[in-house]
Design a protein around this motif. Structure first.
Motif, mmCIF file in Angstrom:
data_model
loop_
_atom_site.group_PDB
_atom_site.id
_atom_site.type_symbol
_atom_site.label_atom_id
_atom_site.label_comp_id
_atom_site.label_asym_id
_atom_site.label_seq_id
_atom_site.Cartn_x
_atom_site.Cartn_y
_atom_site.Cartn_z
ATOM 1 N N VAL A 78 0.842 -1.192 0.000
ATOM 2 C CA VAL A 78 0.000 0.000 0.000
ATOM 3 C C VAL A 78 0.877 1.242 0.000
ATOM 4 C CG1 VAL A 78 -1.724 1.317 1.279
ATOM 5 C CG2 VAL A 78 -1.925 -1.176 1.106
ATOM 6 N N HIS A 79 1.881 1.233 0.867
ATOM 7 C CA HIS A 79 2.774 2.380 0.982
ATOM 8 C C HIS A 79 3.526 2.649 -0.334
ATOM 9 C CE1 HIS A 79 5.607 5.210 2.634
ATOM 10 N NE2 HIS A 79 6.616 4.429 2.269
ATOM 11 N N LEU A 80 4.018 1.592 -0.945
ATOM 12 C CA LEU A 80 4.876 1.761 -2.118
ATOM 13 C C LEU A 80 4.130 1.895 -3.435
ATOM 14 C CD1 LEU A 80 7.725 -0.833 -1.393
ATOM 15 C CD2 LEU A 80 7.898 1.662 -1.266
ATOM 16 N N HIS A 81 3.004 1.191 -3.567
ATOM 17 C CA HIS A 81 2.402 1.077 -4.905
ATOM 18 C C HIS A 81 0.956 1.555 -5.027
ATOM 19 C CE1 HIS A 81 5.974 -1.182 -5.776
ATOM 20 N NE2 HIS A 81 5.650 -2.148 -4.928
ATOM 21 N N ALA A 82 0.285 1.814 -3.894
ATOM 22 C CA ALA A 82 -1.147 2.144 -3.978
ATOM 23 C C ALA A 82 -1.388 3.360 -4.871
ATOM 24 C CB ALA A 82 -1.726 2.379 -2.588
ATOM 25 N N ASP A 83 -0.594 4.425 -4.699
ATOM 26 C CA ASP A 83 -0.808 5.635 -5.498
ATOM 27 C C ASP A 83 -0.584 5.370 -6.986
ATOM 28 O OD1 ASP A 83 -1.554 7.325 -3.471
ATOM 29 O OD2 ASP A 83 0.519 7.841 -2.949
ATOM 30 N N TYR A 84 0.484 4.643 -7.256
ATOM 31 C CA TYR A 84 0.807 4.358 -8.654
ATOM 32 C C TYR A 84 -0.296 3.539 -9.320
ATOM 33 C CZ TYR A 84 3.431 3.049 -12.803
ATOM 34 O OH TYR A 84 3.823 2.868 -14.097
ATOM 35 N N LEU A 85 -0.733 2.480 -8.653
ATOM 36 C CA LEU A 85 -1.791 1.632 -9.209
ATOM 37 C C LEU A 85 -3.096 2.403 -9.338
ATOM 38 C CD1 LEU A 85 -1.347 -1.854 -7.457
ATOM 39 C CD2 LEU A 85 -0.310 -1.013 -9.555
ATOM 40 N N PHE A 86 -3.351 3.251 -8.333
ATOM 41 C CA PHE A 86 -4.598 4.021 -8.365
ATOM 42 C C PHE A 86 -4.593 4.996 -9.540
ATOM 43 C CE2 PHE A 86 -7.412 7.503 -7.244
ATOM 44 C CZ PHE A 86 -8.563 6.806 -6.944
ATOM 45 N N ASN A 87 -3.484 5.685 -9.734
ATOM 46 C CA ASN A 87 -3.391 6.614 -10.866
ATOM 47 C C ASN A 87 -3.558 5.914 -12.200
ATOM 48 O OD1 ASN A 87 -3.116 9.264 -9.969
ATOM 49 N ND2 ASN A 87 -1.036 8.827 -9.251
ATOM 50 N N TYR A 88 -2.942 4.760 -12.297
ATOM 51 C CA TYR A 88 -3.067 3.962 -13.515
ATOM 52 C C TYR A 88 -4.539 3.645 -13.777
ATOM 53 C CZ TYR A 88 -2.236 0.168 -16.846
ATOM 54 O OH TYR A 88 -2.248 -0.635 -17.962
ATOM 55 N N THR A 89 -5.240 3.259 -12.726
ATOM 56 C CA THR A 89 -6.642 2.857 -12.864
ATOM 57 C C THR A 89 -7.550 4.050 -13.150
ATOM 58 O OG1 THR A 89 -6.133 1.257 -11.142
ATOM 59 C CG2 THR A 89 -8.417 1.391 -11.845
ATOM 60 N N ILE A 90 -7.366 5.130 -12.390
ATOM 61 C CA ILE A 90 -8.284 6.262 -12.516
ATOM 62 C C ILE A 90 -8.157 6.917 -13.889
ATOM 63 C CG2 ILE A 90 -6.829 8.155 -11.606
ATOM 64 C CD1 ILE A 90 -10.416 7.572 -10.436
ATOM 65 N N SER A 91 -6.975 6.851 -14.488
ATOM 66 C CA SER A 91 -6.825 7.445 -15.815
ATOM 67 C C SER A 91 -7.563 6.626 -16.871
ATOM 68 C CB SER A 91 -5.347 7.582 -16.181
ATOM 69 O OG SER A 91 -4.796 6.314 -16.424
ATOM 70 N N ARG A 92 -7.975 5.438 -16.505
ATOM 71 C CA ARG A 92 -8.740 4.613 -17.438
ATOM 72 C C ARG A 92 -10.211 4.525 -17.061
ATOM 73 N NH1 ARG A 92 -3.712 3.680 -17.505
ATOM 74 N NH2 ARG A 92 -2.711 2.790 -19.324
ATOM 75 N N ILE A 93 -10.448 4.292 -15.786
ATOM 76 C CA ILE A 93 -11.806 4.014 -15.329
ATOM 77 C C ILE A 93 -12.572 5.282 -14.950
ATOM 78 C CG2 ILE A 93 -13.148 2.792 -13.570
ATOM 79 C CD1 ILE A 93 -11.867 0.789 -15.300
ATOM 80 N N ASN A 94 -11.863 6.298 -14.485
ATOM 81 C CA ASN A 94 -12.478 7.574 -14.153
ATOM 82 C C ASN A 94 -13.618 7.467 -13.146
ATOM 83 O OD1 ASN A 94 -12.541 10.305 -14.305
ATOM 84 N ND2 ASN A 94 -12.547 10.342 -16.543
ATOM 85 N N ASN A 95 -13.457 6.607 -12.165
ATOM 86 C CA ASN A 95 -14.455 6.473 -11.113
ATOM 87 C C ASN A 95 -13.702 6.110 -9.829
ATOM 88 O OD1 ASN A 95 -16.163 5.110 -9.214
ATOM 89 N ND2 ASN A 95 -17.678 4.813 -10.835
ATOM 90 N N HIS A 96 -13.734 7.039 -8.893
ATOM 91 C CA HIS A 96 -12.886 6.911 -7.701
ATOM 92 C C HIS A 96 -13.097 5.604 -6.938
ATOM 93 C CE1 HIS A 96 -10.443 8.712 -4.424
ATOM 94 N NE2 HIS A 96 -11.152 7.879 -3.691
ATOM 95 N N ASP A 97 -14.350 5.326 -6.586
ATOM 96 C CA ASP A 97 -14.628 4.141 -5.753
ATOM 97 C C ASP A 97 -14.281 2.842 -6.478
ATOM 98 O OD1 ASP A 97 -15.437 5.719 -3.723
ATOM 99 O OD2 ASP A 97 -17.573 5.618 -4.216
ATOM 100 N N LEU A 98 -14.633 2.827 -7.743
ATOM 101 C CA LEU A 98 -14.348 1.638 -8.534
ATOM 102 C C LEU A 98 -12.839 1.417 -8.659
ATOM 103 C CD1 LEU A 98 -15.406 -0.631 -10.286
ATOM 104 C CD2 LEU A 98 -15.475 0.964 -12.205
ATOM 105 N N ALA A 99 -12.123 2.504 -8.904
ATOM 106 C CA ALA A 99 -10.662 2.407 -9.022
ATOM 107 C C ALA A 99 -10.068 1.883 -7.717
ATOM 108 C CB ALA A 99 -10.069 3.764 -9.390
ATOM 109 N N LYS A 100 -10.574 2.386 -6.601
ATOM 110 C CA LYS A 100 -10.089 1.938 -5.303
ATOM 111 C C LYS A 100 -10.320 0.433 -5.131
ATOM 112 C CE LYS A 100 -11.653 1.985 -0.855
ATOM 113 N NZ LYS A 100 -12.811 2.317 -0.047
ATOM 114 N N ASP A 101 -11.521 -0.014 -5.485
ATOM 115 C CA ASP A 101 -11.841 -1.451 -5.371
ATOM 116 C C ASP A 101 -10.923 -2.298 -6.238
ATOM 117 O OD1 ASP A 101 -13.813 -0.885 -3.610
ATOM 118 O OD2 ASP A 101 -15.476 -1.117 -5.028
ATOM 119 N N LEU A 102 -10.651 -1.815 -7.444
ATOM 120 C CA LEU A 102 -9.796 -2.594 -8.345
ATOM 121 C C LEU A 102 -8.369 -2.688 -7.807
ATOM 122 C CD1 LEU A 102 -11.077 -1.383 -11.839
ATOM 123 C CD2 LEU A 102 -11.290 -3.679 -10.897
ATOM 124 N N VAL A 103 -7.898 -1.589 -7.205
ATOM 125 C CA VAL A 103 -6.559 -1.613 -6.607
ATOM 126 C C VAL A 103 -6.526 -2.608 -5.449
ATOM 127 C CG1 VAL A 103 -4.874 -0.251 -5.280
ATOM 128 C CG2 VAL A 103 -5.922 0.720 -7.329
#
Lengths: 189, 82
Positions: A15-40
């Motif tokens: 979470v500390h090392l990769h959560a932001d990176y994975l979240f950014n990757y997801t949100i730039s595609r999915i464009n939905n905060h909660d969904l992106a969080k769940d996918l991460v």
């Protein structure tokens, strides 16, 4: 450079090392905060489960991204198979003599002469956002990736495992639906 | 050469992203000369593209990151699963 040094996994620091990176990757595609969080979160779970399969050839982050990519495709497949309720209304006859022609009540009506001028209007933009939100998710996702995130057609096809003609059918349905929504909610005189 | 309205509007959508082929554009223009409905669609479609490009979308305004609370929740979930 030591070629013997293998990458290792350290899930307690994920979470500390990769959560932001994975979240950014997801949100730039999915464009939905909660969904992106769940996918991460799902990606981390899947990573935990599969950690025995990690061979150490790729970095931890690369490995997690490859899992995330799969999660995004799975999500897309899931929403794509949901039929019914939120289905886009057809705009054209799909069979018979008039196949491919406009269905009468879906024919575009004039939006009046002032339509061009009010394009800068913020309320108009908000109305459009609402119409985009009203699209079935499977159309909204592709439409946003293409139109708002400006992904290349080829890239979207690769990431969602769809064909280019699939993509254009989806864009077409999204746009005809948006046009009708804007007409009904904004340009109705 | 002849397109249905369904096909014509699909090409019209492609042109919004600059991805229609020359032949498609020729066929589209031929169709548009004859079809008032699709002419209207084409005009409104361009307007929608303009509007999307010119508008700061709400979804992009929200902070695109996980807050500490959310991260903490994920961490906790992970712990219970490991």
């Amino acid at each position: 450079m030591s070629s013997t040094k293998k990458n290792t996994l350290n899930p307690t620091k994920w979470v500390h090392l990769h959560a932001d990176y994975l979240f950014n990757y997801t949100i730039s595609r999915i464009n939905n905060h909660d969904l992106a969080k769940d996918l991460v979160q799902d990606t981390f779970f899947a990573g935990l489960k599969a950690k025995e399969n990690f061979k150490g050839l790729a970095s931890e982050r690369t490995w997690l991204i490859s899992i995330l990519k799969r999660k995004i495709i799975d999500h897309y497949r899931k929403i794509n198979s949901v039929k019914g309720k939120a289905e886009v209304k057809m705009n054209f006859y799909s069979d018979g003599e008039r196949e491919g022609e406009w269905i009468e009540e879906r024919v575009p009506n004039s939006w009046g002469n002032e339509a061009e001028k009010i394009i800068e209007n913020e309320e108009l933009g908000n109305a459009l956002d609402k119409c985009i939100d009203n699209l079935p998710e499977k159309y909204a996702l592709v439409f946003k990736m293409k139109t708002m995130q400006h992904f290349e057609t080829e890239e979207i096809c690769k990431e969602l495992e769809i064909t280019a003609s699939n993509l254009w059918v989806i864009i077409h349905r999204a746009r005809t639906q948006l046009r009708k929504c804007m007409e009904d909610n904004w340009f109705k005189n | 050469m002849k397109l249905t309205c369904d096909e014509a509007t699909t090409i019209c959508d492609k042109t919004q992203y600059g991805e229609a082929t020359l032949w498609e554009k020729i066929k589209l223009n031929f169709h548009l000369v004859l079809c008032k409905n699709c002419r209207l669609y084409s005009k409104q479609n361009k307007l929608i593209t303009k509007c999307i490009n010119g508008h700061e979308h709400n979804i992009n305004e929200a902070c695109n990151c996980l807050n500490e609370k959310e991260k903490h929740e994920i961490e906790k979930e992970l712990e219970t699963h490991s």
